[in-house]
Design an enzyme around this catalytic site. Structure first.
Site, mmCIF file in Angstrom:
data_model
loop_
_atom_site.group_PDB
_atom_site.id
_atom_site.type_symbol
_atom_site.label_atom_id
_atom_site.label_comp_id
_atom_site.label_asym_id
_atom_site.label_seq_id
_atom_site.Cartn_x
_atom_site.Cartn_y
_atom_site.Cartn_z
ATOM 1 N N GLU A 1 1.009 -0.991 0.083
ATOM 2 C CA GLU A 1 -0.037 0.061 0.019
ATOM 3 C C GLU A 1 0.876 1.407 -0.168
ATOM 4 O OE1 GLU A 1 -1.851 2.736 2.896
ATOM 5 O OE2 GLU A 1 -2.728 0.820 3.493
ATOM 6 N N CYS B 1 -2.834 7.285 5.347
ATOM 7 C CA CYS B 1 -2.844 6.858 3.950
ATOM 8 C C CYS B 1 -3.998 7.443 3.279
ATOM 9 C CB CYS B 1 -2.402 5.515 3.878
ATOM 10 S SG CYS B 1 -3.443 4.410 4.796
#
Length: 494
Positions: free
Chosen positions: A260, A297
């Site tokens: 990710e 994120c």
């Protein structure tokens, strides 16, 4: 309370070299520095453990996951204290993240006990079928073997030692080798102690979990290239993740790298909503941008608006809200430095206005706000690159066609958000087919910071948001990353 060593196959192992954490307050703590030899020992122990753990029952693994959660909770006060010291995050954030961490461990325990994760299928034999009989064929998911997990800098608990990747891998039946993040080795140390205690309580093989702290780049390379590692979970920067991804692909036996990486999570404020609720949306956006110093994120770094008076009001509201936010301590000095460099890069970019420029202490981040046009954005891809921290960019469009063109030009994202009212339905329908190709999660009338851990969550997206757009790193579906289907033909139950 801190051991300061690596946990390898049930033993706390030191070494000839050490490193120190970088606490916000107080004296630093020393930790053994990992080596390639530590990696080899941990991977060999994980492979040996797989031959029993990979064939253990769902009930035994579920009990193990629940015991890890119990042991982490028992050390809650120590985890909070060292977490605040190392990261500068407030107590409430550390405690909330611990709740999420133990919650997802227990969620996976429930999930595997239900058995549906196996996706079992059975085509019964048809011996009399013409022109050829059909054999009896059964299918189910099997664990892939030892998995490597890299701890994340921005989530010392939920995406690190016992975080989502580790929970999913252990639930699947895969031993785990963790490469601890140097931003919070103390938190990782105490959580590893909790897992070690759970291993002993549950009688699990010692090699089912190992953690290696610190180490140079060669240690990370050794983890992903070790022939006994079958997959890698990673949360971090685009540059670091891409380097590890390339190493996984270059192996003689390439393995999946579930990384990710670096999204900007654009928010599209449609025209009717902008006119009716622009001030409210701008205030909420500013709060989401600065939550946790913007170190999520899913931080919504981009707001896309129709140019005009309402957009001007949105920018002024966001500027005023951000101006009132004090500097916040960042996770590491390196992250703070990178934030300043990213801010300077945008400030020097052509056709970008630096609406709010603030400054703070060396390890602090203070809010930044920029404005540009869709034409400038489309002409210069660097404007759309992630700056990790409390930085927002407003991009104005001339009309719906330019808004769609901007959406089509986006790289892969974890999230895309639509701020919309009833009068925006037609515009939303035009955008949705584009956004669902760009992101793993599409939101309406909310902000993406905060990821629910549940069955239906997708935390992933097309590259560069992640390296495998068909997977998620949050929620029960994430277990599929560490399983592979096997068919059994005419096989009796053994």
């Amino acid at each position: 309370m801190l051991i300061g060593k690596h946990l390898i196959s049930g033993e706390w192992v030191g070494g000839d070299d050490s490193f120190e954490n970088e606490p916000v307050t107080g004296a630093p703590d020393a930790f053994a520095r990992g080596t390639v030899e530590h990696v080899n020992r941990a991977c060999e122990a994980a492979e040996e453990a797989f031959w029993s753990f990979g064939y253990s029952s769902e009930s035994d693994r579920a009990a193990f996951l629940r015991e890890i959660a119990t042991q982490i909770d028992a050390r809650g006060a120590d985890i909070t204290a060292i977490g605040v010291k190392e990261t500068g995050l407030p107590e409430a954030r550390i405690e909330g993240e611990r709740g999420r961490t133990v919650g997802q461990l227990r969620l996976f325990a429930d999930h595997i006990e239900a058995g549906t994760y196996l996706d079992a299928r059975h085509d019964v034999a048809l011996p009399d079928r013409a022109p050829m009989p059909r054999p009896d064929i059964k299918l189910k998911q099997r664990p892939i073997g030892p998995v490597a997990v890299f701890g994340a800098s921005n989530f010392p608990l939920a995406f690190s030692t016992a975080g989502g990747d580790t929970a999913a891998a252990l639930a699947a039946g895969c031993p785990v080798v963790v490469k601890g993040h140097s931003a919070h080795p103390g938190v990782s140390d105490i959580v590893a102690q909790a897992i070690d205690a759970a291993i002993k309580v549950c009688g699990m093989p010692a090699g089912v979990f190992s953690q290696i702290q610190g180490g140079n780049r060669a240690v990370g390379q050794a983890v992903v290239q070790h022939p006994l590692i079958n997959a890698v979970g990673f949360t971090g920067s685009l540059g670091g993740g891409r380097a590890l991804f390339d190493l996984c692909a270059a192996r003689p036996d390439p393995i999946p790298f579930f990384g990710e990486l670096g999204p900007v999570n654009p928010m599209f404020v449609l025209d009717v909503a902008l006119k009716a609720r622009g001030v409210e949306i701008a205030t909420g956006w500013a709060g989401s941008l600065t939550m946790g110093a913007g170190q999520f994120c899913t931080n919504p770094g981009i707001a896309v608006l129709q140019d005009g008076a309402e957009a001007d009001a949105f920018v002024e509201t966001a500027r005023a809200a951000l101006e009132g936010v004090a500097g916040q301590t960042m996770l590491t000095g390196g992250i703070a430095s990178a934030f300043r460099q990213g801010t300077a890069r945008l400030a020097d970019a052509g056709e970008v206005e630096h609406v709010l420029a603030t400054d703070g202490a060396p390890r602090e981040a203070t809010p930044q706000l920029f404005v540009t046009t869709a034409a400038a954005w489309l002409a210069d891809a660097s404007i759309g690159e992630e700056v990790f921290g409390p930085l927002g960019m407003v991009v104005t469009v001339k009309d719906e066609n330019e808004r769609v063109a901007l959406a089509k030009a986006l790289e892969g994202q974890l999230t895309c958000t639509l701020q919309m009212d009833d009068g925006d339905i037609a515009a939303a329908r035009q955008l949705l087919p584009v956004l669902e190709r760009k992101a793993g999660r599409v939101l309406a009338n909310g902000f993406p910071t905060g990821v629910e851990v549940c069955d239906a969550m997708v935390h992933g997206g097309p590259y560069p948001a992640s390296t495998n757009f068909g997977a998620t790193s949050v929620g029960t579906l994430s277990i599929r990353r560490f399983l592979r289907p096997v068919s059994y033909q005419n096989m009796p139950d053994l």
